[in-house]
Design a protein around this motif. Sequence first.
Motif, PDB file in Angstrom:
ATOM      1  N   LEU A 175      10.743   8.035  -6.540  1.00  0.00           N
ATOM      2  CA  LEU A 175      10.766   6.944  -5.568  1.00  0.00           C
ATOM      3  C   LEU A 175      10.063   5.709  -6.127  1.00  0.00           C
ATOM      4  N   VAL A 176       8.877   5.942  -6.714  1.00  0.00           N
ATOM      5  CA  VAL A 176       8.101   4.814  -7.255  1.00  0.00           C
ATOM      6  C   VAL A 176       8.804   4.211  -8.469  1.00  0.00           C
ATOM      7  N   LEU A 177       9.322   5.085  -9.332  1.00  0.00           N
ATOM      8  CA  LEU A 177      10.012   4.576 -10.528  1.00  0.00           C
ATOM      9  C   LEU A 177      11.232   3.740 -10.163  1.00  0.00           C
ATOM     10  N   SER A 178      11.908   4.132  -9.099  1.00  0.00           N
ATOM     11  CA  SER A 178      13.117   3.389  -8.712  1.00  0.00           C
ATOM     12  C   SER A 178      12.775   2.132  -7.923  1.00  0.00           C
ATOM     13  N   ALA A 179      11.895   2.257  -6.934  1.00  0.00           N
ATOM     14  CA  ALA A 179      11.644   1.121  -6.042  1.00  0.00           C
ATOM     15  C   ALA A 179      10.694   0.096  -6.645  1.00  0.00           C
ATOM     16  N   VAL A 180       9.665   0.591  -7.352  1.00  0.00           N
ATOM     17  CA  VAL A 180       8.642  -0.332  -7.856  1.00  0.00           C
ATOM     18  C   VAL A 180       8.958  -0.787  -9.281  1.00  0.00           C
ATOM     19  N   TYR A 181       9.294   0.193 -10.143  1.00  0.00           N
ATOM     20  CA  TYR A 181       9.494  -0.139 -11.552  1.00  0.00           C
ATOM     21  C   TYR A 181      10.970  -0.339 -11.915  1.00  0.00           C
ATOM     22  N   ARG A 182      11.843   0.014 -11.007  1.00  0.00           N
ATOM     23  CA  ARG A 182      13.288  -0.194 -11.165  1.00  0.00           C
ATOM     24  C   ARG A 182      13.810   0.413 -12.471  1.00  0.00           C
ATOM     25  N   ILE A 183      13.345   1.629 -12.727  1.00  0.00           N
ATOM     26  CA  ILE A 183      13.773   2.349 -13.925  1.00  0.00           C
ATOM     27  C   ILE A 183      14.799   3.412 -13.537  1.00  0.00           C
ATOM     28  N   GLU A 184      14.518   4.146 -12.475  1.00  0.00           N
ATOM     29  CA  GLU A 184      15.379   5.255 -12.044  1.00  0.00           C
ATOM     30  C   GLU A 184      16.268   4.811 -10.881  1.00  0.00           C
ATOM     31  N   PRO A 185      17.386   5.510 -10.656  1.00  0.00           N
ATOM     32  CA  PRO A 185      18.182   5.210  -9.458  1.00  0.00           C
ATOM     33  C   PRO A 185      17.456   5.683  -8.193  1.00  0.00           C
ATOM     34  N   ALA A 186      17.876   5.152  -7.041  1.00  0.00           N
ATOM     35  CA  ALA A 186      17.240   5.529  -5.778  1.00  0.00           C
ATOM     36  C   ALA A 186      17.440   7.017  -5.522  1.00  0.00           C
ATOM     37  N   ILE A 187      16.435   7.638  -4.863  1.00  0.00           N
ATOM     38  CA  ILE A 187      16.538   9.080  -4.643  1.00  0.00           C
ATOM     39  C   ILE A 187      17.407   9.413  -3.432  1.00  0.00           C
ATOM     40  N   GLY A 188      17.653   8.468  -2.572  1.00  0.00           N
ATOM     41  CA  GLY A 188      18.448   8.717  -1.363  1.00  0.00           C
ATOM     42  C   GLY A 188      18.357   7.497  -0.477  1.00  0.00           C
ATOM     43  N   LYS A 189      18.727   7.643   0.766  1.00  0.00           N
ATOM     44  CA  LYS A 189      18.733   6.466   1.630  1.00  0.00           C
ATOM     45  C   LYS A 189      18.012   6.725   2.941  1.00  0.00           C
ATOM     46  N   LEU A 190      17.471   5.658   3.470  1.00  0.00           N
ATOM     47  CA  LEU A 190      16.821   5.703   4.777  1.00  0.00           C
ATOM     48  C   LEU A 190      17.724   4.969   5.770  1.00  0.00           C
ATOM     49  N   PRO A 191      17.828   5.434   7.028  1.00  0.00           N
ATOM     50  CA  PRO A 191      18.581   4.667   8.020  1.00  0.00           C
ATOM     51  C   PRO A 191      17.915   3.312   8.251  1.00  0.00           C
ATOM     52  N   TYR A 192      18.726   2.289   8.359  1.00  0.00           N
ATOM     53  CA  TYR A 192      18.188   0.938   8.527  1.00  0.00           C
ATOM     54  C   TYR A 192      17.330   0.855   9.787  1.00  0.00           C
ATOM     55  N   ASP A 250       0.807  -1.219   0.000  1.00  0.00           N
ATOM     56  CA  ASP A 250       0.000   0.000   0.000  1.00  0.00           C
ATOM     57  C   ASP A 250       0.840   1.269   0.000  1.00  0.00           C
ATOM     58  N   LEU A 251       2.033   1.153   0.532  1.00  0.00           N
ATOM     59  CA  LEU A 251       2.883   2.343   0.626  1.00  0.00           C
ATOM     60  C   LEU A 251       4.315   2.008   0.256  1.00  0.00           C
ATOM     61  N   VAL A 252       4.962   2.957  -0.366  1.00  0.00           N
ATOM     62  CA  VAL A 252       6.408   2.868  -0.569  1.00  0.00           C
ATOM     63  C   VAL A 252       7.020   4.010   0.230  1.00  0.00           C
ATOM     64  N   ILE A 253       7.956   3.652   1.093  1.00  0.00           N
ATOM     65  CA  ILE A 253       8.623   4.694   1.885  1.00  0.00           C
ATOM     66  C   ILE A 253      10.062   4.812   1.383  1.00  0.00           C
ATOM     67  N   GLY A 254      10.479   6.036   1.148  1.00  0.00           N
ATOM     68  CA  GLY A 254      11.844   6.264   0.701  1.00  0.00           C
ATOM     69  C   GLY A 254      12.366   7.560   1.284  1.00  0.00           C
ATOM     70  N   ALA A 255      13.561   7.902   0.871  1.00  0.00           N
ATOM     71  CA  ALA A 255      14.150   9.146   1.375  1.00  0.00           C
ATOM     72  C   ALA A 255      13.329  10.329   0.875  1.00  0.00           C
ATOM     73  N   LYS A 256      13.493  11.457   1.530  1.00  0.00           N
ATOM     74  CA  LYS A 256      12.764  12.661   1.165  1.00  0.00           C
ATOM     75  C   LYS A 256      13.087  13.036  -0.286  1.00  0.00           C
ATOM     76  N   GLY A 257      12.103  13.293  -1.071  1.00  0.00           N
ATOM     77  CA  GLY A 257      12.371  13.656  -2.465  1.00  0.00           C
ATOM     78  C   GLY A 257      11.130  13.454  -3.314  1.00  0.00           C
ATOM     79  N   SER A 258      11.371  13.255  -4.607  1.00  0.00           N
ATOM     80  CA  SER A 258      10.262  13.125  -5.544  1.00  0.00           C
ATOM     81  C   SER A 258       9.527  11.799  -5.345  1.00  0.00           C
ATOM     82  N   GLU A 259       8.206  11.923  -5.222  1.00  0.00           N
ATOM     83  CA  GLU A 259       7.386  10.713  -5.077  1.00  0.00           C
ATOM     84  C   GLU A 259       7.485   9.843  -6.328  1.00  0.00           C
ATOM     85  N   LEU A 260       7.458  10.524  -7.468  1.00  0.00           N
ATOM     86  CA  LEU A 260       7.488   9.787  -8.731  1.00  0.00           C
ATOM     87  C   LEU A 260       8.791   9.015  -8.885  1.00  0.00           C
TER      88      LEU A 260
END
Lengths: 443, 225
Positions: free
Chosen positions: A66-83, A54-64
């Motif tokens: 984030l989705v393109l990188s995490a879900v569709y694996r087209i773009e590089p990650a926008i940043g990092k979250l602490p583990y 239901d949700l994708v959580i990523g570093a602060k930045g562009s929602e689009l």
Amino acid sequence: MNLVSIAWKSIKQRALPSTLTSLNVALGVMLIVAVLVCTSVVNRAFSQSAIPYDLVIGAKGSELQLVLSAVYRIEPAIGKLPYDFLKEVEADRRIVNAVPLVFGDTTEQGAFPIVGTTDTYFEMGATPDAPFRIRGERIGGPFDAIIGDRVARANDWDLGSEFKLVHGGEESDHVHDETFKVVGVLAPTMSANDKTVFISIDGFFQIGGHDVDFDQHERQVSAFYGSEPEKRDEKLKQIRAIRAERAAAPPGTHFHDNPDVLKSLAAIFVQTREKSRLMDTFSLSAEYRNGFKATAVNPIVPMQRLRQQMLGNIQKVLLWMSVLILLVSGVSIFVSIYNSMSDRRREISIMRALGAPRSSVFSIILAESVLLCFIGGLLGLLLGHGLVFVASGVIAKETGLLLNPWAFEPMELWVFPILFALAVLVGFLPALTAYRTDVARNL
Amino acid sequence: MSLLLESIRKTYREPSGSALPVLAIDRFEISRGEQVVLVGSSGGGKTTLLNIISGITLPDSGSVRIDDNDIASMPEVVRDRFRAERIGFVFQTFNLLPAFSALENVLLGMSFGSGKADKARARDLLDRVGLSARLDHRPEQMSVGEQQRVAVARAMANKPSLLLADEPTANVDTANQEKILDLIRSACKENETSLLMVTHTPDVATQFDRVDRLADFNKPEGTGS
């Protein structure tokens, strides 16, 4: 001998013009089918029915992004979250499942994206309604891998195949030393999973070359916990202590087993409680946004927006162009049949002399028009799916969208009633000419 | 009585607007099974007469009775059906459909009649006219004589009560003329079909018992067509 077979004879007699006319229709239908298939795939890919979380959580930045990188694996990650943030997420009672993801590396062969995750990723399923079907085993060891269907086919890999990873980001030519082994192959999912290589998150963290850049990590942690000074200071203290310890170690020492405080995630997929999914998704998303910690978004929202803004218009233009082509095809059928009428007056008169009523000769000409459209329609369906088949490779490469060229869209069924109406429309005037033929004069 | 024409009048309108009377027949009849040759000059109204008898063209006045049915007063759809089932036609130029094989041309003749295309009967008819080896040949693949034989088979497909033949041997070589005529006559005799053949060459009429001259009973006021 029925009227349709008589019409078919006439079509066969004029094989070349008939073929060209049908081909004209086929081209129009081909484009319509291709547009419909692509539209449907895009709609499905960007709808909730394609995504089990239901949700994708990523570093602060562009929602689009984030989705393109995490879900569709087209773009590089926008940043990092602490583990450690994963633990916070997991502790939230509104969250049923939280799946950490790390990515950035690619396979040496074929440059397919590597995703480090946990077994929960596979437990959530390929879609809300379809579980993952895995041939082989789940990931057990740190260097085990499950590969998507397209990876397997493109690289000719199977269970037991071994491969290496290329480091992502700035050092994209660096090949990691570790060798991974394929332990499972996913059945096709028609999603980005097909082009992904999954490894365990522990394995990802153990890869040499993923050493911590302390300065950058401290900046990220500091920014992430900016609104919680106590937590931020505690994390920074832990990081600096480890940094000092490592600085004292002999040069060239690799530290593969990093403590959690040094680890980062690219994204977290979250599944909320089924009963209050909408409410939970909304409240979580708002909380993370207000806390300035992270971006949390339902993956469908930015994709639907993008689809509506960009692809929606393109789809409309393509569809209208196809309809225009179909209309031009209709005109060509009209011209073809109408032009043949002067040569066929005698044939029509012979049939009338043999007792064919006016309605029969009218129907024969109309049937001819319908047959030409029907053949063109069938051919167009095949060509349309063929076009998608040919284009699917390029589209997958360029956009990451995976098309199933042979998937039948229910909308395609409308092609035939539309073609029938077109055939009747363009066949009417020639049929009327046949109806009015003066038998005595043309025998 | 198979055919009875009474008080038939037909006048065409010329492009100039003037009237051109073609047929004025007070009475003409053919008995069941009778075979009649009607000799007339070119443009004498022979073809118009056949078209009126078959219901392709309507007379301006008069009645055309075939088996006691007045074809001229039938609605067009009924007339078409009647023509398909009760009248056979053999044309001077054969009028076979070029896209259809010999067998299909015969089947086509059946289709508009009872609606049932009896393949076995169509084969039998073509066998009887000596074309069993040419069933799948299209008209362009057959000789002129063979084409006319297909036309005869097609005309007899629905066992008509009246066969109309419009100069059926005009385009056939001398050797074949007699064969075609024999074929038509024997086919009619076999089915008790009345035959009306029109021609402008009396030579072909020698075999017939009854030979009429159109000019003897057709008295239009002007020149025929």
